[in-house]
Design an enzyme around this catalytic site. Structure first.
Site, short mmCIF file in Angstrom:
data_model
loop_
_atom_site.label_atom_id
_atom_site.label_comp_id
_atom_site.label_asym_id
_atom_site.label_seq_id
_atom_site.Cartn_x
_atom_site.Cartn_y
_atom_site.Cartn_z
N HIS A 149 0.69 -1.51 -0.26
CA HIS A 149 -0.15 0.04 0.20
C HIS A 149 0.67 1.27 0.06
O HIS A 149 0.39 2.66 0.21
CB HIS A 149 -1.05 -0.06 1.40
CG HIS A 149 -2.26 -0.70 1.03
ND1 HIS A 149 -2.96 -1.41 0.13
CD2 HIS A 149 -2.54 -1.81 2.45
CE1 HIS A 149 -3.59 -2.29 0.44
NE2 HIS A 149 -3.19 -3.00 1.48
N ASP A 203 -4.69 -13.36 3.32
CA ASP A 203 -5.87 -12.55 4.15
C ASP A 203 -7.12 -12.78 3.29
O ASP A 203 -7.89 -12.23 3.52
CB ASP A 203 -6.40 -11.26 4.61
CG ASP A 203 -5.04 -10.25 3.38
OD1 ASP A 203 -4.85 -10.62 2.21
OD2 ASP A 203 -4.73 -9.02 3.86
N ASP A 225 -2.66 -10.87 -2.24
CA ASP A 225 -3.27 -10.33 -0.79
C ASP A 225 -5.02 -9.86 -1.13
O ASP A 225 -5.24 -9.69 -2.63
CB ASP A 225 -2.36 -9.07 -0.68
CG ASP A 225 -3.22 -8.56 0.55
OD1 ASP A 225 -1.87 -9.01 1.59
OD2 ASP A 225 -3.72 -7.92 1.40
N HIS A 252 -6.39 -7.09 -0.56
CA HIS A 252 -6.54 -6.14 -0.61
C HIS A 252 -5.62 -5.85 -2.04
O HIS A 252 -4.25 -6.24 -2.33
CB HIS A 252 -5.48 -5.09 0.67
CG HIS A 252 -6.45 -5.94 1.84
ND1 HIS A 252 -6.18 -6.08 2.70
CD2 HIS A 252 -7.69 -4.93 2.60
CE1 HIS A 252 -7.02 -6.30 3.43
NE2 HIS A 252 -8.02 -5.40 3.48
#
Length: 337
Positions: free
Chosen positions: A122, A246, A159, A161
């Site tokens: 991120h 995740d 991931d 996200h």
């Protein structure tokens, strides 16, 4: 596998109620202790100049000063202490080690996997966000390109996200291909199908924003039908997996339904693709916040490289995700299925 690991990364203290804690690495180590063929490498921290190759100099200096002053909340989700500076440099250095080791010929049972924290995907060029300060995968990719060890690098982010930071850093670049499978609408709200790159990077970003509830079959189908043909066309020298765990069905912060076996399936997909493209493979840890599912996921990747054969998905992909993959193929000129 070889696992890059350093005790320095444990010193990044996010507090008692934060999901991204040092216990993540401790859980992975406990899980791997039950497996054979595990080797640990403590790599050198990244140089500040290496990090600054993908991050704004002013931001790097600001983060350094923030840590020297004792840290605190950079934003509501992203926390640092004084030791976070060294941990972030170490996490980036471990990712750099993984990329260099892969290109140096470490493969098969010696495939490198960087177990660093804080995570990175991120972190944008000039800011931290989403638990991330330095973009570890981006630092690694840029380092091997700058040193002439690779001309073209692909980064595959599984991931849950979207890795907005990695995408943004390379969005107008034609020498790094970024691709992500993630949950549509989840933090940070980026990663749409029509985000395909710009300028020299047009076509070098490929996003598959799967609907909530997607499972093993949806992920494997997305990889086989959209990501694999696009990466084959790109023909990378190095394939970096931004490996978050995740999307697991029991992870506390997502709604996806990937099983532990699903990560073995994805690992086999990566192996087969890199055999076809003759690309080196390196793994870089991202998220994963259920300690048991995180440790099981990393161990499953290791066992797959150690010769374990993955099962096939038990179900067919959801029709709405099949339609989504058709849209992705169309956006990248891959033709209709």
């Amino acid at each position: 596998m070889q696992f890059g690991y350093s005790e320095t990364c444990l010193d990044h203290d996010t507090g008692p109620r934060h999901p991204e804690t040092a216990d993540r690495l401790r859980a992975i180590r406990r899980g791997l202790a039950k497996r054979h063929g595990v080797e640990y490498v403590d790599a050198s921290p990244a140089e500040k100049s290496t990090v600054a190759a993908v991050h704004d100099d002013g931001y790097v200096d600001e983060f350094h000063e923030f840590c020297r002053d004792g840290g605190g909340n950079w934003d509501p989700d992203t926390v640092a202490v004084e030791a976070s500076w060294d941990a972030a440099l170490t996490s980036a250095g471990l990712a750099e080690w993984a990329a260099r080791a892969a290109l140096d010929g470490d493969d098969g049972r010696n495939t490198p996997f960087s177990l660093g924290r804080p995570p990175g995907h991120h972190a944008v060029e000039d800011d931290a966000m989403g638990f991330c300060f330095f973009n570890n995968a981006a630092v690694a990719a840029q380092a091997v390109i700058d040193d002439g060890l690779a001309e073209r690098v692909a980064i595959f982010d599984w991931d849950v996200h979207h890795g907005n930071g990695t995408q943004d850093i390379f969005y107008d670049r034609g020498d790094v291909f970024y691709t992500s499978i993630h949950e549509d609408g989840l933090y940070p709200g980026t990663g749409e199908v029509d985000e395909t790159g710009e300028g020299d990077g047009e076509g070098s970003t490929l996003n598959v924003p799967l609907h909530a509830g997607a499972g093993d079959a949806d992920y494997v189908y997305s990889f086989d039908e959209a990501i694999a043909p696009a990466v084959e066309r790109f023909d990378p020298d190095l394939f970096i997996v931004s490996a978050g765990f995740d999307a697991h069905r029991h992870d506390p912060i997502s709604r996806m339904r990937v099983s532990t076996e699903g990560y073995a399936m994805l690992t086999e997909c990566v192996q087969e693709l890199c055999e076809e493209t003759d690309a080196a493979i390196a793994f870089v840890l991202e998220g994963g916040y259920g300690l048991d599912t995180l440790s099981e996921g990393v161990a499953t990747v290791h066992e797959t490289f150690d010769g374990r054969i993955a099962m096939d998905p038990e179900e067919d992909p959801d029709e709405k995700n099949v339609e989504l993959v058709d849209d992705v193929r169309a956006a990248h000129g891959l033709g209709a299925k």
